[in-house]
Design an enzyme around this catalytic site. Structure first.
Site, mmCIF file in Angstrom:
data_model
loop_
_atom_site.group_PDB
_atom_site.id
_atom_site.type_symbol
_atom_site.label_atom_id
_atom_site.label_comp_id
_atom_site.label_asym_id
_atom_site.label_seq_id
_atom_site.Cartn_x
_atom_site.Cartn_y
_atom_site.Cartn_z
ATOM 1 N N GLN A 14 27.115 32.227 40.302
ATOM 2 C CA GLN A 14 26.506 31.565 41.473
ATOM 3 C C GLN A 14 25.036 31.237 41.234
ATOM 4 O O GLN A 14 24.376 30.693 42.128
ATOM 5 C CB GLN A 14 26.642 32.445 42.723
ATOM 6 C CG GLN A 14 28.073 32.719 43.148
ATOM 7 C CD GLN A 14 28.790 31.488 43.727
ATOM 8 O OE1 GLN A 14 28.175 30.450 43.991
ATOM 9 N NE2 GLN A 14 30.098 31.595 43.910
ATOM 10 N N SER A 66 30.923 29.583 35.036
ATOM 11 C CA SER A 66 32.155 28.879 35.394
ATOM 12 C C SER A 66 31.841 27.421 35.725
ATOM 13 O O SER A 66 30.836 27.141 36.389
ATOM 14 C CB SER A 66 32.772 29.569 36.609
ATOM 15 O OG SER A 66 33.938 28.914 37.004
ATOM 16 N N CYS A 90 37.654 34.297 47.132
ATOM 17 C CA CYS A 90 38.588 34.933 46.210
ATOM 18 C C CYS A 90 39.350 36.066 46.873
ATOM 19 O O CYS A 90 40.381 36.498 46.384
ATOM 20 C CB CYS A 90 37.844 35.491 44.997
ATOM 21 S SG CYS A 90 37.223 34.181 43.967
HETATM 22 N N1 PLP Z 1 31.862 35.534 39.801
HETATM 23 C C1 PLP Z 1 31.401 35.037 40.956
HETATM 24 C C2 PLP Z 1 30.081 35.515 41.468
HETATM 25 C C3 PLP Z 1 32.140 34.102 41.681
HETATM 26 O O1 PLP Z 1 31.677 33.623 42.828
HETATM 27 C C4 PLP Z 1 33.394 33.692 41.158
HETATM 28 C C5 PLP Z 1 34.259 32.746 41.920
HETATM 29 O O2 PLP Z 1 34.406 32.834 43.116
HETATM 30 C C6 PLP Z 1 33.837 34.211 39.931
HETATM 31 C C7 PLP Z 1 33.046 35.140 39.282
HETATM 32 C C8 PLP Z 1 35.150 33.819 39.317
HETATM 33 O O3 PLP Z 1 35.036 32.575 38.691
HETATM 34 P P1 PLP Z 1 36.334 31.780 38.198
HETATM 35 O O4 PLP Z 1 36.934 31.149 39.411
HETATM 36 O O5 PLP Z 1 35.804 30.767 37.226
HETATM 37 O O6 PLP Z 1 37.241 32.753 37.533
#
Ligand code: PLP
Length: 377
Positions: free
Chosen positions: A180, A200, A324
Site C-alpha cells: 500500500q 503488487s 481480503c
Molecule cells: N499486503 C497488503 C498490505 C495488501 O493490501 C494486499 C492486498 O489487499 C496484499 C498484501 C496482497 O496482495 P495480492 O493481492 O497481490 O496478493
C-alpha cells in the site's frame, strides 16, 4: 457513472497497462526462455519491466523476482527466509496489524515451532519503533513490518526500526510488505534497510495476478516450489509475461508523479475529513498522520455491510475494512483500540489518482442520507 472508492482493494488498470498486456499477448507471446528470436523478444520485454521496477525501488534488476502477487511474495520471503535462517534462530518479530498474507504465514511458522513476537500499537494507536527494536534478540532470524497498513492507512516506522536493527543485528533478515506504499510513498531499498520487499501490480493500476519480491544480493531463500531455472530457480515456472509487461507499464506511468499525486491525495483526505466532521455520529478510525490514500470511519449504529450496500445502490463502491477478509471482523481495528461497535460499522474509503472532490461530495451526501434512512431500521 460509478464512484469507485475501493482502490486499496484494487485499482482500475491504466490504458497503457492494457495496451502492454495486449501487445505482449499478440506480439511477444513466445516463452522468454526459448532460444529463438521470438523468445529473445519476449525476454527483452521482461527485462525492460524488471528494470523499470528495479529503478523505482533503487536496486539492480537482478534483485527483482516476479511472483503471482504480494501474497506469494510475502510467503516466499517469510517461509523462504525462515527455512534458510531459522534453525538456529527460531524467533520472528512482526506487527499485530499485518495483512493476512503476512499474518497467516507467520501463524503457520509459529505452528511449526517458531516463537513469534507481535508488536501492538500504543494507547494512541501509533507504533513505537522502540517496541520492535527491543523485541529483537540474538535468536531472531526475521522481522516483518508493513509500511502502510491497508485498513486505516497508518504508517509504521519501518525505516527507523530496520536501520537500527541492521546496525545491532546485521544477520536479522528484514522484510517489508510495501503493497500500500509502493508508488505512493518513497520505497527505496537502501533508505528502508530492507532485505526483502513485497509489492503488487494491481494496487497501482497494473494487472491482477502479478507481483514482485525484492531480494537483497546475498540473502538466501529456500524456494517454495521446485522446477526450472526461471527467476533464479527461486520462483520457477514460465513467467506471466503479459502481466509482467503490464506491471512495468503501470510503474512507468506512476513513477514520475508520486509526489504530486500524494499531495493531491492529501488534499482529498482533508476535504473528506472536513465533510465527515459535518455529519453527526461519525467516528474516524484513521490517523491524521496516516497514508493520504486511506480514510477509515464508522457511522454510529449502522453496520458496515448495511451502509456499504446503501452506498452501492447509489453507485458508490467502498469497502468494509479489509477487502481480503471478505467482511470478516477486523482484528486490525481492535489492535488500535477501536471498540466492537465502531469496528462493526467501519467503512474504508481509498483513493486513486482518478478520485475527485465530486466523488467525495457524492459519498458524504450519500452517507448522510443513508444515516437518516437506515438508523431506525
Ligand atoms: N499486503 C497488503 C498490505 C495488501 O493490501 C494486499 C492486498 O489487499 C496484499 C498484501 C496482497 O496482495 P495480492 O493481492 O497481490 O496478493
Amino acid at each position: 457513472m460509478a464512484v469507485y472508492l475501493d482502490n486499496a482493494a484494487t485499482t482500475k488498470p491504466f490504458p497503457e497497462v492494457v495496451d502492454a498486456v495486449v501487445k505482449s499477448m499478440t506480439h511477444t507471446y513466445a516463452n522468454p526462455s526459448s532460444l529463438h528470436r521470438a523468445g529473445l523478444d519476449a525476454q527483452l520485454v521482461m527485462d525492460e519491466a524488471r528494470k523499470t521496477i528495479a529503478d523505482a525501488l533503487g536496486c539492480e534488476p537482478g534483485c527483482i523476482l516476479f511472483t503471482s502477487g504480494a501474497t506469494e511474495s510475502s510467503n516466499l520471503a517469510l517461509r523462504g527466509a525462515a527455512a534458510a535462517y531459522g534453525k538456529r534462530r527460531p524467533h520472528i518479530v512482526t506487527s499485530a496489524v499485518e495483512h493476512a498474507s503476512v499474518r497467516s504465514t507467520v501463524d503457520a511458522l509459529e505452528s511449526q515451532g517458531f516463537r513469534v513476537t507481535r508488536i501492538r500499537p500504543n494507547e494512541n494507536g501509533e507504533f513505537d519503533a522502540a517496541d520492535f527494536i527491543d523485541a529483537v534478540g540474538e535468536d531472531t532470524c526475521l522481522i516483518s513490518m508493513m509500511m502502510a497498513e491497508n485498513e486505516t492507512g497508518r504508517i509504521l516506522p519501518v525505516q527507523k526500526v530496520f536501520r537500527i536493527i541492521k546496525k545491532r543485528f546485521p544477520e536479522v533478515i528484514t522484510h517489508c510488505d510495501a503493497v500500500q506504499a509502493f508508488m505512493k510513498l518513497p520505497v527505496r531499498v537502501n533508505d528502508l534497510h530492507a532485505d526483502l520487499i513485497s509489492i503488487s501490480a494491481h494496487k497501482i493500476h497494473g494487472p491482477k495476478g502479478v507481483g514482485a519480491l525484492y531480494v537483497r544480493r546475498g540473502v538466501r531463500l529456500i524456494p517454495l516450489v521446485t522446477g526450472g531455472k526461471q527467476e533464479k530457480s527461486i520462483r520457477p515456472g514460465t513467467e506471466a509475461l503479459p502481466l509482467i509487461a503490464g506491471f512495468g507499464a503501470a510503474v512507468k506511468c506512476m513513477q514520475p508523479t508520486i509526489a504530486q499525486r500524494y499531495e493531491k491525495a492529501e488534499a482529498l483526505k482533508h476535504f473528506l475529513l472536513d465533510r465527515l466532521h459535518e455529519i453527526k455520529d461519525i467516528h474516524i478510525n484513521s490517523s491524521e498522520q496516516g497514508s493520504s490514500y486511506i480514510v477509515n470511519f464508522s457511522v454510529k449504529g449502522i453496520r458496515s455491510e448495511i451502509m456499504l450496500h446503501f452506498l452501492e445502490s447509489k453507485g458508490i463502491y467502498v469497502s468494509s475494512g479489509s477487502a481480503c477478509s471478505k467482511g470478516a471482523k477486523s482484528g486490525v481495528l481492535a489492535a488500535y483500540g477501536v471498540s466492537d461497535d465502531h469496528a462493526d460499522s467501519a467503512l474504508r474509503i481509498s483513493f486513486s489518482c482518478e478520485t475527485t472532490e465530486e466523488d467525495l461530495i457524492a459519498l458524504t451526501d450519500a452517507v448522510a442520507q443513508g444515516q437518516a434512512q437506515l438508523i431506525h431500521k
